[in-house]
Design a protein around this motif. Structure first.
Motif, PDB file in Angstrom:
ATOM      1  N   SER A  18       0.957  -1.280  -0.187  1.00 58.83           N
ATOM      2  CA  SER A  18      -0.128  -0.060   0.077  1.00 58.83           C
ATOM      3  C   SER A  18       0.878   1.167  -0.146  1.00 58.83           C
ATOM      4  O   SER A  18       1.679   1.257   0.640  1.00 58.83           O
ATOM      5  CB  SER A  18      -0.873   0.075   1.114  1.00 58.83           C
ATOM      6  N   ASN A  20       1.130   5.705  -0.761  1.00 61.61           N
ATOM      7  CA  ASN A  20       0.611   6.946  -1.337  1.00 61.61           C
ATOM      8  C   ASN A  20       1.778   7.318  -2.574  1.00 61.61           C
ATOM      9  O   ASN A  20       2.830   7.799  -1.768  1.00 61.61           O
ATOM     10  CB  ASN A  20       0.212   7.654  -0.100  1.00 61.61           C
ATOM     11  N   PHE A  44      -1.841  -1.415  -3.955  1.00 59.37           N
ATOM     12  CA  PHE A  44      -2.918  -0.528  -3.603  1.00 59.37           C
ATOM     13  C   PHE A  44      -2.315   0.882  -3.472  1.00 59.37           C
ATOM     14  O   PHE A  44      -1.594   1.244  -2.656  1.00 59.37           O
ATOM     15  CB  PHE A  44      -3.510  -1.003  -2.434  1.00 59.37           C
ATOM     16  N   GLN A  46      -2.413   5.222  -3.609  1.00 54.21           N
ATOM     17  CA  GLN A  46      -3.245   6.245  -3.430  1.00 54.21           C
ATOM     18  C   GLN A  46      -2.573   7.380  -4.072  1.00 54.21           C
ATOM     19  O   GLN A  46      -1.510   7.481  -4.225  1.00 54.21           O
ATOM     20  CB  GLN A  46      -3.503   6.432  -1.858  1.00 54.21           C
ATOM     21  N   PRO A  79      -7.240   6.547  -6.172  1.00 56.29           N
ATOM     22  CA  PRO A  79      -6.908   5.082  -5.804  1.00 56.29           C
ATOM     23  C   PRO A  79      -6.667   4.560  -6.996  1.00 56.29           C
ATOM     24  O   PRO A  79      -7.332   4.447  -8.428  1.00 56.29           O
ATOM     25  CB  PRO A  79      -8.065   4.257  -4.947  1.00 56.29           C
ATOM     26  N   LEU A  81      -5.198   0.258  -8.697  1.00 58.55           N
ATOM     27  CA  LEU A  81      -4.691  -1.137  -8.401  1.00 58.55           C
ATOM     28  C   LEU A  81      -3.493  -1.589  -9.451  1.00 58.55           C
ATOM     29  O   LEU A  81      -3.984  -1.482 -10.757  1.00 58.55           O
ATOM     30  CB  LEU A  81      -5.823  -2.159  -8.198  1.00 58.55           C
ATOM     31  N   THR A 110     -11.709  -1.140  -7.189  1.00 57.30           N
ATOM     32  CA  THR A 110     -11.943  -2.258  -6.567  1.00 57.30           C
ATOM     33  C   THR A 110     -11.866  -3.504  -7.592  1.00 57.30           C
ATOM     34  O   THR A 110     -11.926  -3.137  -8.859  1.00 57.30           O
ATOM     35  CB  THR A 110     -13.269  -2.604  -6.011  1.00 57.30           C
ATOM     36  N   SER A 124      -8.731  -0.343  -2.951  1.00 51.98           N
ATOM     37  CA  SER A 124      -8.024   0.453  -2.788  1.00 51.98           C
ATOM     38  C   SER A 124      -8.394   1.787  -2.529  1.00 51.98           C
ATOM     39  O   SER A 124      -9.528   2.026  -3.104  1.00 51.98           O
ATOM     40  CB  SER A 124      -6.699   0.768  -3.927  1.00 51.98           C
ATOM     41  N   CYS A 125      -8.118   2.460  -1.293  1.00 47.87           N
ATOM     42  CA  CYS A 125      -9.033   3.621  -0.781  1.00 47.87           C
ATOM     43  C   CYS A 125      -8.004   4.786  -0.155  1.00 47.87           C
ATOM     44  O   CYS A 125      -6.888   4.693   0.131  1.00 47.87           O
ATOM     45  CB  CYS A 125      -9.946   3.143   0.567  1.00 47.87           C
ATOM     46  N   HIS A 126      -8.515   5.865  -0.199  1.00 50.23           N
ATOM     47  CA  HIS A 126      -7.886   7.000   0.366  1.00 50.23           C
ATOM     48  C   HIS A 126      -9.025   7.906   0.976  1.00 50.23           C
ATOM     49  O   HIS A 126      -9.656   8.443   0.388  1.00 50.23           O
ATOM     50  CB  HIS A 126      -7.230   7.810  -0.699  1.00 50.23           C
ATOM     51  N   GLY A 157      -4.850   1.032   2.203  1.00 51.23           N
ATOM     52  CA  GLY A 157      -4.928   2.630   1.617  1.00 51.23           C
ATOM     53  C   GLY A 157      -4.462   3.543   2.597  1.00 51.23           C
ATOM     54  O   GLY A 157      -4.120   3.138   3.774  1.00 51.23           O
ATOM     55  N   ASP A 200      -1.389   4.583   7.355  1.00 46.87           N
ATOM     56  CA  ASP A 200      -1.726   3.834   6.343  1.00 46.87           C
ATOM     57  C   ASP A 200      -1.994   2.525   6.806  1.00 46.87           C
ATOM     58  O   ASP A 200      -1.537   1.940   7.767  1.00 46.87           O
ATOM     59  CB  ASP A 200      -0.476   3.740   5.231  1.00 46.87           C
TER      60      ASP A 200
END
Length: 244
Positions: A18, A20, A44, A46, A79, A81, A110, A124-126, A157, A200
């Motif tokens: 993961s 950023n 993943f 961000q 986000p 992937l 997703t 994957s998220c932010h 994320g 994270d």
């Protein structure tokens, strides 16, 4: 940290990163070197590029990292992937979350993939900088996990808050926190130059076994500081076979 492999029973040991990447505004080559050094099966991302030629930027990062783009980017409001060729992609979908006036648009990247006999959902998220919106987004994220309809799901994320915050607590009522379950290396991921905050996370539904999770201690410090303002969070998980 364990390497990737498929077990005799069909379960899969998978390496997850993961990260950023701050819109790839920093040293792109250093960023790719960090990703390669983590040897991930899944990344993943961000803050992927979202504007002019964003697809080209995402594809270039994937190629430099010896990976391929799975889904996400501008269509998920950041986000993204990435995956290795080890993953068999079943489906992918990007989701925009409701916009709060005056705040940044957020979304989810997703997918559903298979590794051997193991089938797993990915998100994957932010999350928002605003605490109230962040808590709402955590609920929507859990709704999305349920809607994937997969036996196991991994969420990773930038949660933009520390453990114990409302959104973090809401998520970990249903998902396991990888660094808490199997701490390895360090947990603080921000800022890269002097990390003092664990914001994270790699989270997973019950049934996924965490073998290790943390910031790798053996990466090039110069590359870490040059690549982006976050440190990479790596997890190794064992995903059972479907019905296993």
């Amino acid at each position: 940290m364990p390497g990737s492999r498929t077990e005799p029973d069909g379960s899969a040991v998978v390496r997850i990163l993961s990260y950023n990447v701050r819109s790839m505004r920093d040293d792109e080559d250093a960023l790719a070197r960090v990703i390669r050094a983590c040897a991930p099966d899944l990344v993943f991302v961000q803050e992927a590029p979202r504007f002019f030629r964003w697809r080209e930027h995402a594809a270039r990062l994937a190629a430099k990292s010896e990976l391929v783009v799975l889904t996400g980017g501008a269509t998920a409001a950041g986000p993204l992937l990435l995956c290795s060729l080890r993953a068999t992609v079943e489906r992918a979908e990007d989701l925009l979350l409701p916009l709060t006036p005056g705040l940044h648009r957020r979304g989810l990247a997703t997918a559903v993939v298979r590794f051997g006999g193991a089938r797993v959902g990915l998100v994957s998220c932010h999350l928002s900088l605003d605490a109230n919106e962040r808590d709402t987004q955590a609920g929507l994220l859990l709704d999305r996990v349920a809607a994937l309809g997969t036996p196991y799901t991994i969420v990773a994320g930038d949660l933009n808050e520390r453990p114990g915050g409302r959104a973090w607590t809401r998520l970990t009522k249903e998902l396991r926190d990888g660094h808490e379950a199997a701490p390895w290396g360090t947990g603080a991921t921000f800022p890269a130059t002097a990390p003092d905050r664990r914001i994270d996370a790699v989270l997973a539904t019950p049934g996924i076994e965490f073998l290790a999770c943390g910031v790798p201690p053996d990466l090039d410090p110069a590359d870490l500081c040059a690549a982006t303002d976050h440190l990479p969070l790596v997890a190794v998980v064992r995903i059972p076979t479907v019905g296993g």
